[in-house]
Design an enzyme around this catalytic site. Structure first.
Site, PDB file in Angstrom:
ATOM      1  N   HIS A  83     -53.907 -58.704  38.959  1.00  0.00           N
ATOM      2  CA  HIS A  83     -53.554 -59.863  39.788  1.00  0.00           C
ATOM      3  C   HIS A  83     -52.442 -60.734  39.161  1.00  0.00           C
ATOM      4  O   HIS A  83     -51.415 -61.006  39.773  1.00  0.00           O
ATOM      5  CB  HIS A  83     -54.765 -60.780  39.975  1.00  0.00           C
ATOM      6  CG  HIS A  83     -55.996 -60.131  40.498  1.00  0.00           C
ATOM      7  ND1 HIS A  83     -56.166 -59.809  41.820  1.00  0.00           N
ATOM      8  CD2 HIS A  83     -57.147 -59.770  39.870  1.00  0.00           C
ATOM      9  CE1 HIS A  83     -57.370 -59.293  42.004  1.00  0.00           C
ATOM     10  NE2 HIS A  83     -57.985 -59.254  40.841  1.00  0.00           N
TER      11      HIS A  83
HETATM   12  C1  BDR Z   1     -58.070 -64.203  39.531  1.00  0.00           C
HETATM   13  O1  BDR Z   1     -59.351 -64.540  39.011  1.00  0.00           O
HETATM   14  C2  BDR Z   1     -59.427 -64.234  37.649  1.00  0.00           C
HETATM   15  O2  BDR Z   1     -60.646 -63.647  37.340  1.00  0.00           O
HETATM   16  C3  BDR Z   1     -58.246 -63.369  37.328  1.00  0.00           C
HETATM   17  O3  BDR Z   1     -57.798 -63.593  36.006  1.00  0.00           O
HETATM   18  C4  BDR Z   1     -57.220 -63.765  38.356  1.00  0.00           C
HETATM   19  O4  BDR Z   1     -56.452 -64.847  37.901  1.00  0.00           O
HETATM   20  C5  BDR Z   1     -58.247 -63.158  40.612  1.00  0.00           C
HETATM   21  O5  BDR Z   1     -59.042 -63.670  41.652  1.00  0.00           O
END
Ligand code: BDR
Ligand code: CA
Length: 313
Positions: free
Chosen positions: A237
């Site tokens: 992500h």
């Molecule tokens: C986001 O949530 C976190 O767990 C990850 O690092 C990312 O920034 C994804 O939903």
């Protein structure tokens, strides 16, 4: 070279975002600020210091930030990132410490020194919101904010909400509605930005101390996504936000209205983005206020990551 500040809560994909930024010759990573999110502020700050130690880049300052959201109760994501926030690999002990200055002041000062700062918030938006509220003039010195958070589809922590926005919806709303160039990179796009086991095997074959840690982190992250979410491949992500700053255009975006629901019982923390252009008048927002990512060049993104890891051989 673009000046970049990454505001993060490492976090496996946060670590990849940092390594991508550090490997690029198109951005200068001026500072890393930390926020509570995937784990407590103590752990995310320690993890940021460990990632910079791993990359041999302890010259980059780390500033510790907000340890709790503005309004809501704290939520963390240990079930995804483990007890440490970066489970699954032998990261080095930190050889750098957070600077004295708070993350909020570091954001303001780095923006003022730059005059054209790019910010990649890839955790809850608490630090960035407080910086915008406390130092409203910094909007003049921010070139672009590309944040990982939200979604135009279903969430990953509630059916309605994505983790980073759900973890501090009021802060996210401040950032979306600020008078700055904001791009939202949500789950609707980052879900496409996956690395699979073949990619991780290629990283492991690079056989350096750093890429072995990267492969171990990604293997842990892959296992979580496979067992908990039954996914084939793991979305990186946070690296999507940095990738768009390094190489604008890797994302397709729509310029539209977008903000955050902070009142709904079932929809608390949902991002609402008019990507289909059904409205030309929104409460609190005078005109289309955000660029919302609707697609990513996945092949190019994967290539950027693999090229970045090559530099750590
Ligand atoms: C986001 O949530 C976190 O767990 C990850 O690092 C990312 O920034 C994804 O939903
Ligand atoms: Ca994150």
């Amino acid at each position: 070279m673009k000046d970049l500040l990454v505001d993060c809560d490492p976090g496996h994909d946060d670590a990849m975002a940092l390594l991508l930024a550090l490997a690029s010759d198109r951005v200068a990573l001026e500072a890393v600020t930390t926020v509570a999110g995937n784990q407590t502020i103590e752990k995310t700050t320690r993890n940021a210091c460990r990632v910079l130690t791993l990359a041999d880049r302890t010259d980059v300052p780390v500033a510790r930030g907000m340890g709790a959201p503005l309004v809501r109760d704290q939520v963390t994501a240990g079930w995804v990132h483990g007890e440490s926030g970066l489970d699954g690999a032998d990261l080095p002990e930190p050889e750098t410490e957070p600077i004295e200055r708070h993350a909020v002041e570091t954001i303001a000062q780095t923006a003022a020194e730059s005059g054209a700062l790019h910010i990649a918030p890839v955790g809850p938006l608490t630090n960035v919101a407080v910086a915008l509220r406390k130092h409203p003039d910094i909007v003049e010195d921010i070139e672009r904010i590309v944040l990982m958070g939200g979604t135009t589809e279903d969430g990953n922590i509630t059916p309605a909400a994505e983790f980073n926005v759900f973890a501090d919806p009021e802060a996210a709303k401040v950032v979306f509605e600020a008078d700055v160039d904001v791009t939202m990179v949500g789950l609707n796009v980052t879900r496409e930005a996956r690395l699979d086991r073949d990619h991780v095997a290629r990283i492991r074959e690079m056989e350096s101390a750093i890429t072995t840690v990267v492969a171990d982190l990604l293997t842990y992250f892959l296992d979580v996504y496979e067992t908990s979410f039954e996914w084939d491949g793991v979305p990186i992500h946070d690296a999507c936000a940095v990738a768009e700053i390094v190489e604008p255009g890797v994302l397709d975006t729509e310029h539209t209205f977008a903000t955050v629901e902070t009142k709904g019982d079932l929809t608390y923390g949902r991002t609402v983005a008019d990507v289909r252009g059904v409205s030309d008048d929104w409460p609190n927002v005078e005109a289309p206020n955000a660029n919302v990512a609707v697609d990513i060049d996945r092949d190019r993104f994967v290539e950027m990551l693999l090229d970045a890891f090559e530099t750590y051989r």
